[in-house]
Motif scaffolding. Structure first.
Motif, PDB file in Angstrom:
ATOM      1  N   ARG A  57       0.910  -1.119  -0.116  1.00 34.40           N
ATOM      2  CA  ARG A  57      -0.090   0.122  -0.109  1.00 34.40           C
ATOM      3  C   ARG A  57       0.961   1.190   0.048  1.00 34.40           C
ATOM      4  N   HIS A  58       1.999   1.167   0.619  1.00 33.51           N
ATOM      5  CA  HIS A  58       2.831   2.272   0.614  1.00 33.51           C
ATOM      6  C   HIS A  58       4.460   1.790   0.462  1.00 33.51           C
ATOM      7  N   LEU A  59       5.099   2.518  -0.352  1.00 30.35           N
ATOM      8  CA  LEU A  59       6.303   1.926  -0.686  1.00 30.35           C
ATOM      9  C   LEU A  59       7.504   3.008  -0.789  1.00 30.35           C
ATOM     10  N   VAL A  60       8.356   3.345  -0.056  1.00 31.53           N
ATOM     11  CA  VAL A  60       9.410   4.121  -0.135  1.00 31.53           C
ATOM     12  C   VAL A  60      10.870   3.568  -0.941  1.00 31.53           C
TER      13      VAL A  60
ATOM     14  N   SER B 100     -16.392   0.936 -21.925  1.00 30.76           N
ATOM     15  CA  SER B 100     -17.697   1.042 -21.642  1.00 30.76           C
ATOM     16  C   SER B 100     -18.249   0.238 -20.308  1.00 30.76           C
ATOM     17  N   TYR B 101     -17.273  -0.941 -20.188  1.00 30.92           N
ATOM     18  CA  TYR B 101     -17.772  -1.598 -18.942  1.00 30.92           C
ATOM     19  C   TYR B 101     -17.028  -1.125 -17.806  1.00 30.92           C
ATOM     20  N   GLU B 102     -17.622  -1.326 -16.505  1.00 33.66           N
ATOM     21  CA  GLU B 102     -17.090  -0.897 -15.170  1.00 33.66           C
ATOM     22  C   GLU B 102     -15.630  -1.487 -15.032  1.00 33.66           C
ATOM     23  N   GLN B 103     -14.697  -0.760 -14.619  1.00 34.68           N
ATOM     24  CA  GLN B 103     -13.441  -0.994 -14.122  1.00 34.68           C
ATOM     25  C   GLN B 103     -13.260  -0.936 -12.480  1.00 34.68           C
ATOM     26  N   TYR B 104     -12.738  -1.941 -12.032  1.00 36.77           N
ATOM     27  CA  TYR B 104     -13.091  -2.184 -10.374  1.00 36.77           C
ATOM     28  C   TYR B 104     -11.639  -1.658 -10.191  1.00 36.77           C
ATOM     29  N   PHE B 105     -11.325  -0.786  -9.054  1.00 39.03           N
ATOM     30  CA  PHE B 105     -10.313  -0.272  -8.751  1.00 39.03           C
ATOM     31  C   PHE B 105      -9.517  -0.859  -7.397  1.00 39.03           C
ATOM     32  N   GLY B 106      -8.381  -0.932  -7.368  1.00 36.26           N
ATOM     33  CA  GLY B 106      -7.737  -1.382  -6.156  1.00 36.26           C
ATOM     34  C   GLY B 106      -7.449  -0.116  -5.224  1.00 36.26           C
ATOM     35  N   PRO B 107      -6.895  -0.526  -3.980  1.00 39.20           N
ATOM     36  CA  PRO B 107      -6.766   0.963  -3.146  1.00 39.20           C
ATOM     37  C   PRO B 107      -5.322   1.593  -3.437  1.00 39.20           C
ATOM     38  N   GLY B 108      -4.729   1.333  -4.184  1.00 35.98           N
ATOM     39  CA  GLY B 108      -3.550   1.925  -4.871  1.00 35.98           C
ATOM     40  C   GLY B 108      -2.304   1.609  -4.070  1.00 35.98           C
ATOM     41  N   THR B 109      -1.046   1.877  -4.473  1.00 29.46           N
ATOM     42  CA  THR B 109       0.309   1.802  -3.973  1.00 29.46           C
ATOM     43  C   THR B 109       0.660   3.350  -3.838  1.00 29.46           C
ATOM     44  N   ARG B 110       1.094   3.770  -3.121  1.00 27.76           N
ATOM     45  CA  ARG B 110       1.480   5.142  -2.659  1.00 27.76           C
ATOM     46  C   ARG B 110       3.116   5.059  -2.742  1.00 27.76           C
ATOM     47  N   LEU B 111       3.594   5.607  -3.903  1.00 23.93           N
ATOM     48  CA  LEU B 111       5.258   5.524  -4.009  1.00 23.93           C
ATOM     49  C   LEU B 111       5.868   6.623  -3.632  1.00 23.93           C
ATOM     50  N   THR B 112       6.675   6.598  -2.686  1.00 28.39           N
ATOM     51  CA  THR B 112       7.542   8.062  -2.372  1.00 28.39           C
ATOM     52  C   THR B 112       8.875   7.715  -2.558  1.00 28.39           C
ATOM     53  N   VAL B 113       9.402   8.441  -3.606  1.00 33.05           N
ATOM     54  CA  VAL B 113      10.891   8.444  -3.537  1.00 33.05           C
ATOM     55  C   VAL B 113      11.773   9.463  -3.012  1.00 33.05           C
ATOM     56  N   THR B 114      12.650   9.350  -2.095  1.00 33.58           N
ATOM     57  CA  THR B 114      13.386  10.159  -1.405  1.00 33.58           C
ATOM     58  C   THR B 114      14.731  10.521  -2.064  1.00 33.58           C
TER      59      THR B 114
END
Lengths: 111, 115
Positions: free
Chosen positions: B9-12, B101-115
């Motif tokens: 879900r989160h990636l640094v 035209s068809y529904e797409q089902y989305f995941g919760p996402g991955t938040r990438l942070t680059v330091t």
């Protein structure tokens, strides 16, 4: 893919009906109109889809005039939990596989 | 029926490292899409895949980015030699059909942070 234009933001009080209008002047004959909702830190969620006239489900109504160059998403009696970004999309033409998200309308529901 | 799953879900990552983002579509869905969302912006399409095939990668940067959807296992979006501009939320969506035209089902996402 047809481009859409919608207001950047809207505010509404709880319990009111909210109408968000989207312009899509270049909509193609085969395009459907779809609305998605996105809460902070979540992926978009499908709300409703239509091709012409009016569509209603348990969440919202979608009004599409005869020329299909615009559409209006209607949310009845909004609550605080309806605060989100609402995206209007058009697509469905054969060969167009992806969804084009504009900047959406940020709806803020005020107590 | 579990929804679309993404991990992490989160990636640094530090600049120059590699980032691997995973997406497991809904059961029965063979069409996977990847989108990128920068802060305060809408989602931007990156790539559309079916099992073992890249169908449309017109939204993918030409360098450092690649995607796959193997016969077995999740779809993977790989970013090599990450830069600060890669910091964003990456969403995966799945659909039983390959038409927008068809529904797409989305995941919760991955938040990438680059330091």
């Amino acid at each position: 893919l047809a481009k859409t234009t919608q207001p950047i933001s809207m505010d509404s009080y709880e319990g009111q009906e909210v109408n968000i209008t989207c312009s899509h002047n270049n909509i193609a004959t085969n395009d459907y109109i779809t609305w998605y909702q996105q809460f902070p830190s979540q992926g978009p969620r499908f709300i409703i889809q239509g091709y012409k006239t009016k569509v209603t489900n348990e969440v919202a109504s979608l009004f599409i005039p005869a020329d299909r160059k615009s559409s209006t998403l209607s949310l009845p009696r909004v609550s605080l939990s309806d605060t989100a970004v609402y995206y209007c999309l058009v697509g469905g033409t054969t060969g167009a596989n992806n969804l084009f998200f504009g900047t959406g309308t940020r709806l803020t529901v005020i107590p | 029926n579990a929804g679309v799953m993404q991990n992490p879900r989160h990636l640094v990552r530090r600049r120059g490292q590699e980032a691997r983002l995973r997406c497991s579509p809904m059961k029965g869905h063979s069409h996977v899409y990847w989108y990128r969302q920068l802060p305060e912006e809408g989602l931007k399409f990156m790539v559309y895949l079916q099992k073992e095939n890249i169908i449309d990668e017109s939204g993918m940067p030409k360098e450092r980015f690649s995607a796959e959807f193997p016969k077995e296992g999740p779809s993977i979006l790989r970013i090599q030699q990450v830069v600060r501009g890669d910091s964003a939320a990456y969403f995966c969506a799945s659909s039983p059909y390959g038409d927008s035209s068809y529904e797409q089902y989305f995941g919760p996402g991955t938040r990438l942070t680059v330091t």
